[in-house]
Design an enzyme around this catalytic site. Structure first.
Site, PDB file in Angstrom:
ATOM      1  N   ASP A 259       0.884  -1.155   0.000  1.00 43.17           N
ATOM      2  CA  ASP A 259       0.000   0.000   0.000  1.00 43.17           C
ATOM      3  C   ASP A 259       0.927   1.212   0.000  1.00 43.17           C
ATOM      4  O   ASP A 259       2.142   1.089   0.166  1.00 43.17           O
ATOM      5  CB  ASP A 259      -0.946  -0.011   1.218  1.00 43.17           C
ATOM      6  CG  ASP A 259      -2.150   0.906   0.990  1.00 43.17           C
ATOM      7  OD1 ASP A 259      -2.077   1.779   0.096  1.00 43.17           O
ATOM      8  OD2 ASP A 259      -3.167   0.755   1.696  1.00 43.17           O
TER       9      ASP A 259
HETATM   10  C1  BGC Z   1      -4.960   3.352   0.120  1.00 48.43           C
HETATM   11  C2  BGC Z   1      -5.030   2.384  -1.034  1.00 48.43           C
HETATM   12  C3  BGC Z   1      -4.871   3.116  -2.324  1.00 48.43           C
HETATM   13  C4  BGC Z   1      -3.558   3.864  -2.295  1.00 48.43           C
HETATM   14  C5  BGC Z   1      -3.274   4.627  -3.563  1.00 48.43           C
HETATM   15  C6  BGC Z   1      -3.726   4.221   0.050  1.00 48.43           C
HETATM   16  O1  BGC Z   1      -3.788   5.233   0.970  1.00 48.43           O
HETATM   17  O2  BGC Z   1      -5.006   2.657   1.331  1.00 48.43           O
HETATM   18  O3  BGC Z   1      -6.257   1.690  -1.012  1.00 48.43           O
HETATM   19  O4  BGC Z   1      -4.957   2.229  -3.394  1.00 48.43           O
HETATM   20  O5  BGC Z   1      -3.588   4.783  -1.218  1.00 48.43           O
HETATM   21  O6  BGC Z   1      -4.124   5.692  -3.699  1.00 48.43           O
END
Ligand code: BGC
Length: 734
Positions: A259
């Site tokens: 993530d």
């Molecule tokens: C989120 C993800 C997301 C990523 C990119 C993170 O903060 O938890 O679900 O895909 O950001 O935007």
């Protein structure tokens, strides 16, 4: 349009450009990958393991390996912000905004899961995205989790089935899906630090099955590691979750990405299964610098070299701490995804954007997602001829939601609000008076002037409709102005915000023909007024066509067929995560003492009456169940039942099959969902519905034996229209 016609039409429209999802592993490709890796320098190899902008990772130009471009997800392709974090202006990035995850799950229609994924895949292709960051399949453990709206269900089986459809839909367009957030990411408040402790049984029975289904049946190409720790080690480089289970036991051949900022240690990430590091905080910290530099054309390239899987990884390989074979294995996984999505050696489909077909899918999902929770004395559907005037009340009637919620935000081409949907459906035939009723703003209390206005409007109308419930945030233009259904924050309580209760009670008194439409990402405390409300609808965040879908349901042009994918508790403290377990935990640790008793598994077993049960959802017609039969077929059990539409309207019923083990060594839930089917019936029509239960449907995870066990004995197959509406049962010895 009938569902059948819609599905045929959608299938034809999506057939252009659709390819069958490629298997990730095939010997010919593996040979090509070996050759490619053999040509790379160590620096080029390491370069591919981390981001080189907010959403891309580096390729190797001289070898024809492109950058990977990722995009959220999960219910639309994210707005463009180039290589940094500032939204681009003047670009064509207003696309299809689909209903959010739990709305999709509320359809209980796996074909719609596929259609939904197809829209995402097609729009991702058009916008040049290689990986869509979805679906989100984390279990809805507490109704307070701020990201429940992105997720599917409290039930692992329903989550898995809907995720498989979604993934195949995306990947058949030649784009990779990325199932997230693996694993045990069930709260937002302290998601970056919390250490989740749960039993092995809860992990295997509740929190992993949807991921497993995504990998072993959906053949998902990529998996996103989550922010939290699991049993003391960060999930993204958690040896047990990544190496042992995902890549070991499930045989996952694709890539694991972090993530955004979930990597914390180079060596652990290298050795414990992280293949691609994205979004690390370092970059966020430096993003303002890089944006200024970018504007000057002198972007600080070093920022990305400071990622955990960049320079420090290079050093570890050079000094022998980590063998190069570990790096090669990661590249192999990344390249597999590139080959199977035709980023290398092939031609990607062009995709399409904002088509009528995509909007039709958004509409269809919304129509089938809306759940009729309560309908006393057949108040609904409203009849145009009888209801000459309506009062539409509540700020959610005019609220657009697409840009709310955090990383899942979508710039919608358009978004039909409930008020717009009603206005266009009713035309001049019905007088509509709108009253705001309450104000969405930080710290907002009840506003008596707005309540008086709403009461007056309700009094002088034939019927009133209040659109209320949750909202993502206060001001979507500000990233950190999120409030309730949003990334990084959990709901502070289950109570209706902005003192909507007060408004609702006043309007219910003023006009007994008041319909309550709840919006948002799931349960809310309705106890103050539910007994006085004759008709209640759950409308979720229903996407760009949501207002049209709601209007059609309210006026009976669509017969509601959604069923709750999660239990609505009467009070927050009735929820197992809060009653038995911990929500948010203490000293950085959260203990899931609720164990396997999540959602209806708890409410049924512990005899706690919910407000609305899992699987509940009414229709404007009624369905009769008869001729139930349960037979063995080899290792499977076949359940048959005749379902008849007893009314004068076409409608759809979700036949739900639950299993109960009469006597087990370890305590099992009263019932567990193991199969379901949505069946569409014309007035008076009946169909024989057949559902199959495989041998896994009867097993549970035995903690001390550390394996799935089947215990010989008697099982009861419960068949129903909801978890609390069982229409028939049969016992069988297995
Ligand atoms: C989120 C993800 C997301 C990523 C990119 C993170 O903060 O938890 O679900 O895909 O950001 O935007």
């Amino acid at each position: 349009m009938t569902t059948k016609k819609y599905l045929i039409c959608a299938a034809l429209l999506f057939s252009t450009g659709a390819v069958q999802a490629q298997a990730l592993y095939n010997p010919a490709t593996e040979a090509k990958i070996t050759t490619l890796i053999g040509k790379m320098t160590l620096e080029e190899k390491i370069g591919m393991l981390h981001a080189n902008s907010s959403f891309t990772s580096t390729g190797v130009k001289r070898l024809g390996i492109p950058e990977i471009t990722t995009s959220d997800g999960p219910h639309g392709v994210r707005p463009e912000h180039g290589r940094d974090w500032t939204l681009d202006e003047g670009v064509d990035d207003a696309g299809t905004y689909l209903p959010t995850g739990n709305a999709l799950a509320a359809t209980w229609n796996t074909q719609l899961g596929y259609a939904y994924g197809s829209v995402l895949g097609s729009e991702a292709n058009y916008r040049g995205k290689d990986i869509i960051l979805g679906p989100g399949v984390n279990i809805i453990r507490s109704p307070l989790n701020g990201r429940n709206f992105e997720y599917l269900s409290e039930d692992p089986f329903l989550s898995g089935r809907m995720a498989i459809g979604y993934i195949k839909g995306v990947q058949d367009q030649g784009v990779s899906a990325c199932v997230k957030h693996y694993a045990a990411n069930n709260e937002e408040t302290d998601r970056g630090t919390v250490d989740v402790q749960m039993s092995e049984r809860a992990l295997r029975e509740i929190y992993l099955p949807a991921f497993k289904a995504a990998v072993t049946e959906g053949h998902v190409h990529s998996v996103m590691g989550s922010y939290n720790k699991f049993r003391g080690q960060y999930a993204t480089h958690n040896k047990y979750l990544m190496n042992d289970i995902l890549k070991g036991q499930w045989g996952f051949q694709g890539l694991v990405m972090s993530d955004w900022g979930s990597v914390h240690d180079t060596k652990e990430a290298l050795l414990n299964g992280t293949d691609l590091e994205m979004g690390t905080d370092l970059m966020l910290m430096y993003s303002s610098v890089s944006q200024t530099d970018a504007a000057k054309g002198t972007q600080d390239k070093n920022i990305y070299d400071r990622f955990f899987l960049a320079d420090s990884a290079l050093t570890m390989v050079k000094n022998g701490t980590v063998p190069v074979s570990v790096i090669d294995e990661k590249l192999r996984r990344i390249l597999r995804v590139m080959y199977s999505t035709k980023m290398i050696d092939g031609k990607r489909a062009k995709g399409s954007y904002n088509t009528k077909a995509h909007q039709l899918t958004a509409l269809k999902v919304a129509e089938e997602a809306i759940v009729l929770l309560k309908n006393e004395n057949h108040l609904l559907p409203l009849k145009k001829a009888a209801v000459k005037s309506i009062a539409v009340i509540g700020q959610n009637a005019t609220r657009e939601n697409s840009m709310g919620g955090g990383s899942s935000q979508v710039k919608a081409k358009y978004e039909i609000t409930p008020l717009q949907g009603l206005t266009s459906l009713l035309g001049k035939q019905t007088t509509i008076a709108y009253a705001q009723g309450y104000t969405i703003a930080r710290g907002q209390k009840a506003d008596q002037r707005l309540i008086d206005e709403a009461v007056a409007a309700a009094k002088s109308a034939d019927a009133a409709i209040i659109f209320c419930g949750w909202t993502h945030g206060y001001d979507y233009a500000k990233w950190d102005d999120n409030a309730y259904d949003a990334e990084g924050v959990d709901k502070p309580s289950l109570e209706m915000p902005f003192r909507q209760d007060k408004l609702i009670k006043a309007v219910l008194k003023a006009n007994p023909k008041t319909i309550i439409v709840l919006m948002g990402g799931g349960p809310i405390d309705v106890s103050e007024w539910i007994d006085d409300a004759p008709a209640v609808i759950e409308g979720w965040y229903p996407g760009m066509e949501g207002g049209n879908a709601l209007a059609k349901v309210i006026y009976g042009e669509v017969n509601p067929s959604g069923k709750l994918p999660m239990t609505f508790p009467r009070k927050l403290n009735d929820s197992p995560a809060h009653k038995l377990g911990e929500f948010l935990g203490t000293n950085g640790i959260v203990k899931y003492n609720d164990d396997i008793f999540v959602g209806y598994r708890y409410f049924d077993t512990y005899k706690v009456k919910p407000q609305f049960a899992f699987g509940h959802g009414l229709s404007y017609t009624t369905f009769g169940y008869s001729e139930m039969a349960v037979t063995k077929a080899g290792k499977n059990v076949i359940v048959k039942v005749r379902v008849k539409n007893n009314g004068s309207r076409a409608g759809a019923e979700v036949v739900q099959v639950y299993v109960n083990q009469n006597k087990s060594e370890l305590k099992r839930p009263e019932k567990e969902l193991k199969s379901f089917k949505k069946v569409f019936l014309k007035p008076g029509e009946s169909k024989m519905v057949e559902l199959s239960l495989d041998e896994d449907s009867f097993k549970y995870f035995h903690e001390t034996r550390n394996e799935w066990v089947h215990e010989a004995g008697r099982y009861t197959i419960l068949l129903g229209a909801a978890s609390d509406d069982i229409r028939g049962s049969r016992s069988i010895d297995l």
